[in-house]
Design an enzyme around this catalytic site. Structure first.
Site, PDB file in Angstrom:
ATOM      1  N   CYS A 125     -22.399 -46.734  -4.601  1.00 38.38           N
ATOM      2  CA  CYS A 125     -22.477 -47.308  -3.261  1.00 38.38           C
ATOM      3  C   CYS A 125     -23.920 -47.720  -2.978  1.00 38.38           C
ATOM      4  CB  CYS A 125     -21.988 -46.300  -2.227  1.00 38.38           C
ATOM      5  SG  CYS A 125     -20.244 -45.850  -2.428  1.00 38.38           S
TER       6      CYS A 125
ATOM      7  N   CYS B  78     -21.360 -28.060   2.691  1.00 41.05           N
ATOM      8  CA  CYS B  78     -21.088 -29.359   2.096  1.00 41.05           C
ATOM      9  C   CYS B  78     -21.330 -29.232   0.595  1.00 41.05           C
ATOM     10  CB  CYS B  78     -21.992 -30.435   2.701  1.00 41.05           C
ATOM     11  SG  CYS B  78     -21.769 -32.074   1.971  1.00 41.05           S
TER      12      CYS B  78
ATOM     13  N   CYS C  26     -27.073 -37.085   0.839  1.00 40.95           N
ATOM     14  CA  CYS C  26     -26.798 -36.829  -0.578  1.00 40.95           C
ATOM     15  C   CYS C  26     -27.834 -37.477  -1.480  1.00 40.95           C
ATOM     16  CB  CYS C  26     -25.418 -37.368  -0.941  1.00 40.95           C
ATOM     17  SG  CYS C  26     -24.074 -36.534  -0.106  1.00 40.95           S
TER      18      CYS C  26
ATOM     19  N   CYS D  91     -26.375 -45.331  -0.975  1.00 41.10           N
ATOM     20  CA  CYS D  91     -26.360 -43.893  -1.252  1.00 41.10           C
ATOM     21  C   CYS D  91     -27.283 -43.525  -2.402  1.00 41.10           C
ATOM     22  CB  CYS D  91     -24.928 -43.459  -1.566  1.00 41.10           C
ATOM     23  SG  CYS D  91     -24.766 -41.686  -1.879  1.00 41.10           S
TER      24      CYS D  91
ATOM     25  N   CYS E  48     -23.098 -39.767  -9.624  1.00 45.45           N
ATOM     26  CA  CYS E  48     -21.892 -40.399  -9.113  1.00 45.45           C
ATOM     27  C   CYS E  48     -21.742 -41.778  -9.745  1.00 45.45           C
ATOM     28  CB  CYS E  48     -21.954 -40.516  -7.592  1.00 45.45           C
ATOM     29  SG  CYS E  48     -20.435 -41.178  -6.837  1.00 45.45           S
TER      30      CYS E  48
ATOM     31  N   GLU F 214     -26.808 -31.069  -5.186  1.00 47.15           N
ATOM     32  CA  GLU F 214     -27.261 -30.572  -3.895  1.00 47.15           C
ATOM     33  C   GLU F 214     -26.081 -30.001  -3.126  1.00 47.15           C
ATOM     34  OE1 GLU F 214     -29.083 -33.955  -2.119  1.00 47.15           O
ATOM     35  OE2 GLU F 214     -30.512 -34.191  -3.763  1.00 47.15           O
TER      36      GLU F 214
END
Length: 341
Positions: free
Chosen positions: A114, A103, A331, A117, A110, A90
């Site tokens: 986290c 951004c 995100c 997220c 990832c 994205e």
């Protein structure tokens, strides 16, 4: 087909020489791409037809397709890009007066995991190349017709875990023949990788470093961010101080406020104590709730009180204005919506 955006101007000149062309053609090609927004080699009319055909046969400027697009009521545009291997990322355009911020993502998925997220829910797919990263800026400009003035590396992925491609992308965006942005208009965000932060500190790039803390102590931080187990706060903050000492650029501390988790007065006071020992600004981020994750956004009174307690300790604290909430601008949210998760 090779991704032309992965190439430096010097590499492009060398390849043109091998094709029997003059080196100055590289600058013409880059002008078409970066100044005129032209990605079709056949439309680059000051190049010979023979050269245009050679370029079209061997190279591509854009490798990703726009799998989904969403525009918010407050003028934020979010694109879901899909690469030929099926990987999706994205990228978001956030206009604010004369400032137009892109951004960008640095990885498909990832590995940081986290807890709050959406980006890391499916783990890490792959690193993006530098061309994949800078292509996001071109895609946003083409879709919106707006020229990007600022870039933040705050999308999907950990930029400093894809260090070489991130730095190559920053250099492309600041190169006078390519993105032509000031390095001072670029921010690289990290969950806090001390060795990579110190490596970044010696790059000849006056960019802004943003460090995501999200907790004022190692115990809570480890619950929210697994990376904390191998990168304690003391090491992260020491690396941030080294970055300031080397670059003389104030560090930005990012802190996502999660209702009932890290938004207490005690958290504010302990964060204030940490921040007061750094040359830094603190950005407070109202959490954008994600379906399937057990976190909520705190109320406005709590957010304001948190910021005030930081200010009392002499910390420059800013409450980031929420943008794009109606298009799932956090995100990973658009990708998961399109996948039906």
């Amino acid at each position: 087909m090779r991704h032309l955006l992965d190439m430096t101007p010097a590499a492009l000149k060398a390849e043109l020489t091998e094709l029997g062309e003059k080196r100055f053609r590289a600058k013409q090609i880059l002008e078409w791409i970066w100044r005129k927004g032209t990605v079709d080699f056949k439309a680059m009319t000051n190049l010979s037809k023979a050269l245009r055909d050679k370029l079209a046969w061997q190279y591509t400027v854009l490798t990703a397709s726009v799998a989904a697009e969403a525009r918010s009521a407050d003028d934020v545009t979010k694109l879901l890009l899909e690469y030929p291997d099926g990987g999706q990322v994205e990228t978001v355009l956030i206009p604010d007066g004369d400032r137009v911020t892109a951004c960008v993502s640095t990885q498909v998925g990832c590995a940081m995991a986290c807890a709050f997220c959406a980006s890391g829910l499916d783990g890490l797919g792959r690193n993006l190349t530098s061309g994949d990263i800078v292509e996001q800026v071109l895609q946003l400009q083409r879709q919106t017709g707006r020229a990007v003035t600022n870039v933040v590396f705050m999308g999907t992925g950990e930029p400093l875990a894809n260090y070489d491609a991130t730095i190559a992308a920053v250099r492309a965006l600041t190169d006078k023949d390519r993105g032509a942005l000031s390095a001072r208009r670029i921010t690289v965000s990290t969950v806090g990788l001390p060795e990579a932060i110190r490596r970044l500190a010696v790059e000849d790039l006056p960019i802004t470093l943003a460090v995501s803390l999200h907790a004022p102590d190692d115990t809570l931080r480890a619950e929210l961010m697994p990376v904390a187990a191998r990168s304690p706060l003391a090491e992260v903050l020491a690396a941030a101080r080294d970055f300031y000492a080397a670059r003389h650029r104030e560090v930005t501390i990012e802190y996502a406020l999660l209702a009932g988790v890290n938004d207490s007065d005690d958290c504010a006071d302990r964060l204030g104590s940490l921040a007061a020992r750094l040359r830094c600004n603190v950005n407070l981020i109202r959490y954008n709730p994600t379906a399937g994750l057990p976190f909520d956004r705190p109320d406005e009174q709590t957010v304001r009180r948190f910021a005030e307690r930081l200010s009392r300790r002499g910390v420059n604290a800013n409450i980031r204005r929420s943008r794009g909430g109606d298009v799932q601008a956090a995100c990973g949210q658009l990708r998961r919506r399109e996948q039906g998760d």
